[in-house]
Design a protein around this motif. Sequence first.
Motif, PDB file in Angstrom:
ATOM      1  N   TYR A   1      23.056  61.426  14.275  1.00 46.97           N
ATOM      2  CA  TYR A   1      23.689  60.460  15.171  1.00 46.97           C
ATOM      3  C   TYR A   1      22.708  59.327  15.396  1.00 46.97           C
ATOM      4  N   LYS A   2      23.262  58.114  15.414  1.00 46.80           N
ATOM      5  CA  LYS A   2      22.444  56.911  15.513  1.00 46.80           C
ATOM      6  C   LYS A   2      22.944  56.065  16.675  1.00 46.80           C
ATOM      7  N   LEU A   3      22.022  55.750  17.590  1.00 44.49           N
ATOM      8  CA  LEU A   3      22.325  54.876  18.718  1.00 44.49           C
ATOM      9  C   LEU A   3      21.713  53.516  18.425  1.00 44.49           C
ATOM     10  N   VAL A   4      22.524  52.474  18.507  1.00 46.17           N
ATOM     11  CA  VAL A   4      22.051  51.092  18.383  1.00 46.17           C
ATOM     12  C   VAL A   4      22.480  50.374  19.651  1.00 46.17           C
ATOM     13  N   SER A   5      21.502  49.817  20.371  1.00 42.05           N
ATOM     14  CA  SER A   5      21.785  49.120  21.619  1.00 42.05           C
ATOM     15  C   SER A   5      20.854  47.916  21.694  1.00 42.05           C
ATOM     16  N   GLY A   6      21.413  46.730  21.546  1.00 44.98           N
ATOM     17  CA  GLY A   6      20.580  45.534  21.470  1.00 44.98           C
ATOM     18  C   GLY A   6      19.672  45.643  20.261  1.00 44.98           C
ATOM     19  N   ASP A   7      18.360  45.473  20.455  1.00 43.45           N
ATOM     20  CA  ASP A   7      17.383  45.591  19.365  1.00 43.45           C
ATOM     21  C   ASP A   7      16.873  47.025  19.185  1.00 43.45           C
ATOM     22  N   PHE A   8      17.337  47.953  20.004  1.00 45.10           N
ATOM     23  CA  PHE A   8      16.878  49.341  19.950  1.00 45.10           C
ATOM     24  C   PHE A   8      17.754  50.147  18.994  1.00 45.10           C
ATOM     25  N   THR A   9      17.098  50.935  18.128  1.00 47.06           N
ATOM     26  CA  THR A   9      17.809  51.843  17.225  1.00 47.06           C
ATOM     27  C   THR A   9      17.048  53.154  17.170  1.00 47.06           C
ATOM     28  N   GLN A  10      17.779  54.268  17.292  1.00 55.18           N
ATOM     29  CA  GLN A  10      17.153  55.576  17.130  1.00 55.18           C
ATOM     30  C   GLN A  10      18.173  56.524  16.514  1.00 55.18           C
ATOM     31  N   THR A  11      17.679  57.330  15.570  1.00 60.14           N
ATOM     32  CA  THR A  11      18.509  58.316  14.884  1.00 60.14           C
ATOM     33  C   THR A  11      17.927  59.698  15.123  1.00 60.14           C
ATOM     34  N   LYS A  12      18.813  60.658  15.380  1.00 54.61           N
ATOM     35  CA  LYS A  12      18.401  62.058  15.569  1.00 54.61           C
ATOM     36  C   LYS A  12      19.317  62.936  14.745  1.00 54.61           C
ATOM     37  N   LYS A  13      18.817  64.118  14.390  1.00 58.86           N
ATOM     38  CA  LYS A  13      19.635  65.032  13.619  1.00 58.86           C
ATOM     39  C   LYS A  13      20.211  66.124  14.517  1.00 58.86           C
ATOM     40  N   MET A  14      21.364  66.636  14.082  1.00 62.34           N
ATOM     41  CA  MET A  14      21.991  67.750  14.796  1.00 62.34           C
ATOM     42  C   MET A  14      22.537  68.729  13.772  1.00 62.34           C
ATOM     43  N   LEU A  15      22.620  69.963  14.187  1.00 65.50           N
ATOM     44  CA  LEU A  15      23.041  71.041  13.316  1.00 65.50           C
ATOM     45  C   LEU A  15      24.336  71.633  13.867  1.00 65.50           C
ATOM     46  N   LEU A  16      25.326  71.742  12.976  1.00 64.29           N
ATOM     47  CA  LEU A  16      26.611  72.337  13.329  1.00 64.29           C
ATOM     48  C   LEU A  16      26.724  73.660  12.595  1.00 64.29           C
TER      49      LEU A  16
END
Length: 168
Positions: free
Chosen positions: A151-166
């Motif tokens: 999942y990737k959050l982009v807010s203004g100039d901020f971007t961060q991606t994290k992984k998740m396991l299903l």
Amino acid sequence: FDIERTTVTLSGAGGWKKIAFITGNGTTTQPKGYLYEDKKLTKGTYRYRLKQTDYNGNFEYFELAGDVIIAPPNKFTVSQNYPNPSNPNTTILFNIPLLRGVSEGWGVFTSLIIYDIIGNELKVLLNQQLQPGSYSINFDASGLASGMYFYKLVSGDFTQTKKMLLIK
């Protein structure tokens, strides 16, 4: 004890609302401690009071001495989804701060997108202007196969991606 809260605005305090009940220990000679945490509040100013009700129905209010002020977050954060691994529902928490040069009330354009392991976009969970604050997004992955996702959050100039396991 009833725990009550009101929101303070420029025009004064609103109405009191019961938010919790904590069972007392009755009449005792030993000191007793009680604890309540009011979580996931939005930014603002709040007042609290206790309503102590006796066994005979008599009651008395005790108001906290000062206001509680919840300020907007001071930095962007994205938490690891929980539970992780999930089956199939998970929650993603993130914070959006008040940005320099952005007037309060304007917000910032924010997107939260789910990707598969090879980078294909699967689901847009959020794609809108958001005010500074703390957010919680629930994701139902029941239509997805077991595996690793991002999942990737982009807010203004901020971007961060994290992984998740299903895991199903």
